[in-house]
Design a protein around this motif. Structure first.
Motif, mmCIF file in Angstrom:
data_model
loop_
_atom_site.group_PDB
_atom_site.id
_atom_site.type_symbol
_atom_site.label_atom_id
_atom_site.label_comp_id
_atom_site.label_asym_id
_atom_site.label_seq_id
_atom_site.Cartn_x
_atom_site.Cartn_y
_atom_site.Cartn_z
ATOM 1 N N PRO A 85 12.015 -27.888 -23.149
ATOM 2 C CA PRO A 85 12.557 -27.527 -21.910
ATOM 3 C C PRO A 85 11.949 -28.054 -20.743
ATOM 4 O O PRO A 85 12.789 -28.114 -19.846
ATOM 5 C CB PRO A 85 11.897 -25.912 -21.961
ATOM 6 C CG PRO A 85 11.499 -25.906 -23.435
ATOM 7 C CD PRO A 85 11.027 -27.238 -23.943
ATOM 8 N N GLU A 86 10.794 -28.681 -20.784
ATOM 9 C CA GLU A 86 10.354 -29.539 -19.665
ATOM 10 C C GLU A 86 9.570 -30.729 -20.289
ATOM 11 O O GLU A 86 8.847 -30.621 -21.338
ATOM 12 C CB GLU A 86 9.034 -28.847 -18.568
ATOM 13 C CG GLU A 86 9.469 -27.289 -18.529
ATOM 14 C CD GLU A 86 8.331 -26.691 -17.672
ATOM 15 O OE1 GLU A 86 7.202 -27.157 -17.778
ATOM 16 O OE2 GLU A 86 8.684 -25.782 -16.909
ATOM 17 N N GLY A 87 9.321 -31.872 -19.553
ATOM 18 C CA GLY A 87 8.607 -32.774 -19.970
ATOM 19 C C GLY A 87 9.291 -34.017 -20.514
ATOM 20 O O GLY A 87 10.681 -34.032 -20.685
ATOM 21 N N THR A 88 8.757 -34.920 -21.214
ATOM 22 C CA THR A 88 9.253 -36.010 -21.996
ATOM 23 C C THR A 88 9.754 -35.790 -23.556
ATOM 24 O O THR A 88 9.136 -35.152 -24.226
ATOM 25 C CB THR A 88 8.149 -37.003 -21.994
ATOM 26 O OG1 THR A 88 7.776 -37.542 -20.385
ATOM 27 C CG2 THR A 88 9.018 -38.478 -22.201
ATOM 28 N N LYS A 128 6.212 -25.442 -25.292
ATOM 29 C CA LYS A 128 6.865 -24.653 -23.912
ATOM 30 C C LYS A 128 7.656 -23.777 -24.635
ATOM 31 O O LYS A 128 8.525 -23.972 -25.470
ATOM 32 C CB LYS A 128 7.428 -25.762 -23.146
ATOM 33 C CG LYS A 128 6.583 -26.964 -22.793
ATOM 34 C CD LYS A 128 5.583 -26.310 -21.442
ATOM 35 C CE LYS A 128 5.020 -27.622 -20.843
ATOM 36 N NZ LYS A 128 4.250 -27.301 -19.793
ATOM 37 N N GLY A 130 11.326 -21.958 -24.267
ATOM 38 C CA GLY A 130 12.622 -22.307 -23.576
ATOM 39 C C GLY A 130 13.294 -22.806 -24.813
ATOM 40 O O GLY A 130 13.213 -22.932 -25.806
ATOM 41 N N TYR A 132 15.060 -25.984 -26.794
ATOM 42 C CA TYR A 132 15.045 -26.969 -27.113
ATOM 43 C C TYR A 132 16.351 -27.746 -27.698
ATOM 44 O O TYR A 132 16.998 -26.976 -28.444
ATOM 45 C CB TYR A 132 13.852 -27.194 -28.545
ATOM 46 C CG TYR A 132 12.545 -26.927 -28.088
ATOM 47 C CD1 TYR A 132 11.495 -28.141 -27.984
ATOM 48 C CD2 TYR A 132 12.058 -25.813 -27.416
ATOM 49 C CE1 TYR A 132 10.369 -27.849 -27.470
ATOM 50 C CE2 TYR A 132 10.698 -25.629 -27.194
ATOM 51 C CZ TYR A 132 9.853 -26.694 -27.076
ATOM 52 O OH TYR A 132 8.648 -26.529 -26.668
#
Length: 163
Positions: A85-88, A128, A130, A132
């Motif tokens: 959801p966030e990040g690399t 996280k 959320g 994927y």
């Protein structure tokens, strides 16, 4: 519906049995298949989306591939990208053995359709909460060729299973 061909009949029975068996698995967090009636096109990665609210539980993830006798190789190279959801995003390039040295396809199944349960990740946690997104593409190419196969024949379905 009248089935005039024994081979067609057995294919239908085998696919129905596999569908029932995979649908009844209560340990699956996520289990989805995508059909590939015209082969696996390199230019169209398969996309699987799922929501994770649990950031603690560890899962095992598998790539499930159904092949026919038309599959021309003894191995399979895939690239799996996981977008959190966030990040690399993470990228895995994997190789799987699909046939014995004598050419006999590995996997399970009683007809010319074989199911291959290929291990992707062990004890994975979704850190996280959320949605994927998982993208899967093949990276097959012939020996001494730089350009990969545009369409990989003999692959009828690809599934992502997270337990």
């Amino acid at each position: 519906m009248v089935i005039n061909n024994k081979r067609t009949f057995f294919k239908i029975v085998a696919l129905s049995a596999m569908a029932v068996l995979t649908a009844c698995n209560s340990t699956d967090f996520f289990n989805e298949y995508q059909s590939l009636p015209d082969g696996w096109k390199k230019s169209e990665p398969l996309v699987f989306d799922f929501e994770s609210l649990d950031t603690i539980t560890k899962h095992n993830a598998y790539l499930n591939i159904r092949t026919t006798n038309e599959y021309p190789y003894s191995n399979l190279f895939v690239i799996i990208k996981m977008f959190p959801p966030e990040g690399t995003p993470t990228v895995d390039t994997l190789q799987y053995q699909m046939a014995n040295p004598d050419g006999k396809m590995l996997g399970t199944g009683f007809t010319d359709i074989k199911e291959h349960k290929l291990f992707w990740r062990e004890n994975i946690t979704f850190k996280k909460q959320g949605i994927y997104k998982i993208e899967v593409e093949h990276a097959i190419r012939k020996l001494n060729e730089l350009k990969g196969d545009e369409v990989l024949k003999g692959v009828s379905e690809i599934g992502l299973q997270v337990q």
